[in-house]
Design an enzyme around this catalytic site. Structure first.
Site, short mmCIF file in Angstrom:
data_model
loop_
_atom_site.label_atom_id
_atom_site.label_comp_id
_atom_site.label_asym_id
_atom_site.label_seq_id
_atom_site.Cartn_x
_atom_site.Cartn_y
_atom_site.Cartn_z
N ASP A 8 15.60 -0.09 -7.97
CA ASP A 8 16.50 -0.06 -6.82
C ASP A 8 17.94 -0.08 -7.33
O ASP A 8 18.35 -1.01 -8.02
CB ASP A 8 16.22 -1.28 -5.93
CG ASP A 8 16.96 -1.20 -4.60
OD1 ASP A 8 17.50 -0.13 -4.28
OD2 ASP A 8 17.00 -2.24 -3.92
N ASP A 103 17.96 6.02 -3.40
CA ASP A 103 18.31 5.06 -4.45
C ASP A 103 17.18 4.10 -4.81
O ASP A 103 17.40 3.09 -5.43
CB ASP A 103 19.54 4.26 -4.03
CG ASP A 103 19.19 3.17 -3.03
OD1 ASP A 103 18.39 3.43 -2.13
OD2 ASP A 103 19.71 2.06 -3.19
N GLU A 104 15.98 4.44 -4.45
CA GLU A 104 14.88 3.49 -4.61
C GLU A 104 13.59 4.25 -4.88
O GLU A 104 13.33 5.25 -4.22
CB GLU A 104 14.72 2.78 -3.27
CG GLU A 104 14.46 1.34 -3.30
CD GLU A 104 14.25 0.85 -1.87
OE1 GLU A 104 13.16 0.37 -1.59
OE2 GLU A 104 15.18 0.98 -1.05
#
Ligand SMILES: [Mg+2]
Length: 352
Positions: A8, A103-104
């Site tokens: 993350d 983003d993860e």
């Protein structure tokens, strides 16, 4: 034994802006969130968080908490580009990658032979590579199952790592507050708390059948997670057949208008997610899901090849005709993707 890593990025959009623009570096910063009444912040840096500013908070509220807050408009194209760079880094370690957003992502490194198969060293190397190639920090969670990896990546944020070994799994899960379990939102948490369930330990001592009576199928998930069980494997992109976004509402809604507003809110998120999975928007159906406050749910889905907000409104109208006076606790949008078989057929050249 399976090994999962959840990566993350740390306050991703804000971190990219701070990297690219020195004037954003030492101020409380939030991305998105126009100043008009309806603006909502999409993310903020740690300086802003000190004032209590959070993602998804209305801009007006954020400015009350932090009058010096700097608002930056956000550059989605740049974020997508960085996201691609990061995903490219993941593929050096495994092709089992499930992105959850820009983003993860989850990585399944069970079969990865680098670093003698040490998921901890692999995760550290991924974080190092991300930083050296993008100048951005990422946090990682390492665990024998998905949901624990996700919870773990949050434990030592920012720029941290948390490893939960199979031996530590039971102890770690036992003490977990139920709000940490992915999928347990404010509403569900409120209901759990109202019957004196606060941690996974509490759930273990609660009668399973009562949990099912109160929470339906999700009761089973809560039960499993509370025992550290999560048998899901990664949803790998090429196998993915549908993409969806959904939101459990802080309070049940009863007005059609509020439902239309939710569709309005979810639609751009669906589009963003879809663009990651099928940039050419090869869809074959659109659907809407409504969950009612008695935990029954209804889905309206139709074949449709062009992504269209207006069409979701049509589907919603059908869905709303089934409420029978019940409040709505969740609204979801999803699209079915054209499978690889049909995909091939579509691209077959005309002969003759
Ligand atoms: Mg993040």
């Amino acid at each position: 034994m399976r090994k999962f890593i959840h990566i993350d990025m740390d306050c991703f959009y804000a971190a990219v802006e701070m990297r690219d623009n020195p004037k954003y570096r030492n101020v409380p910063l939030a991305i998105g969130g126009s100043k008009d009444r309806r603006g909502v912040i999409s993310t903020c840096n740690y300086q802003a968080r000190k004032y209590g500013v959070r993602s998804a908070m209305p801009t007006s509220q954020a400015l009350k908490l932090c009058p010096n807050l700097t608002l930056a408009p956000g550059r989605m194209e740049v974020y997508k580009e960085v996201s691609k760079q990061i995903r490219q880094i993941f593929t050096r370690y495994t092709n089992k990658v499930e992105p959850l957003s820009l983003d993860e992502a989850y990585l399944d490194v069970t079969d990865c032979e680098l670093y003698s198969g040490s998921a901890t060293l692999i995760a550290q190397d991924i974080r190092r590579a991300i930083f050296s190639e993008t100048q951005l920090t990422a946090s990682a969670g390492v665990a024998p199952c998905k949901f624990v990896a996700k919870i773990a990546s949050d434990e030592n944020k920012p720029n941290g790592i948390c490893i939960i070994t199979p031996e530590q799994l039971d102890d770690f899960v036992l003490g977990l507050p139920l709000g940490k379990i992915p999928g347990v939102g404010k509403v569900t948490l409120g209901k759990l708390n109202s019957i004196e369930l606060y941690t996974c330990k509490d759930v273990r001592a609660y009668p399973f059948n009562d949990l099912i009576t109160r929470f339906g199928k999700f009761g089973n998930t809560i039960w499993d997670r509370s025992h550290g069980r999560d048998f899901r494997s990664l949803e790998i992109e090429r196998k993915r057949k549908s993409v969806g976004v959904e939101r459990t509402l802080p309070e049940d809604i009863y007005s059609d208008e509020d439902c239309y507003k939710m569709v309005e809110l979810l639609y751009p998120k669906l589009k963003e997610r879809l663009q990651l999975v099928s940039p050419q928007l090869l869809i074959q159906s659109q659907g809407i899901k409504l969950k009612f406050n008695d935990f029954q749910q209804t889905t309206v889905e139709h074949k449709f090849h062009t992504l269209s907000k207006a069409y979701f409104f049509d589907l919603l109208r059908d869905g709303l005709s089934r409420t029978a006076g019940r409040g709505i606790r969740l609204v979801g949008l999803h699209v079915g993707l054209i499978g690889s078989e049909q995909n091939k057929q579509l691209t077959l050249p005309f002969s003759g």
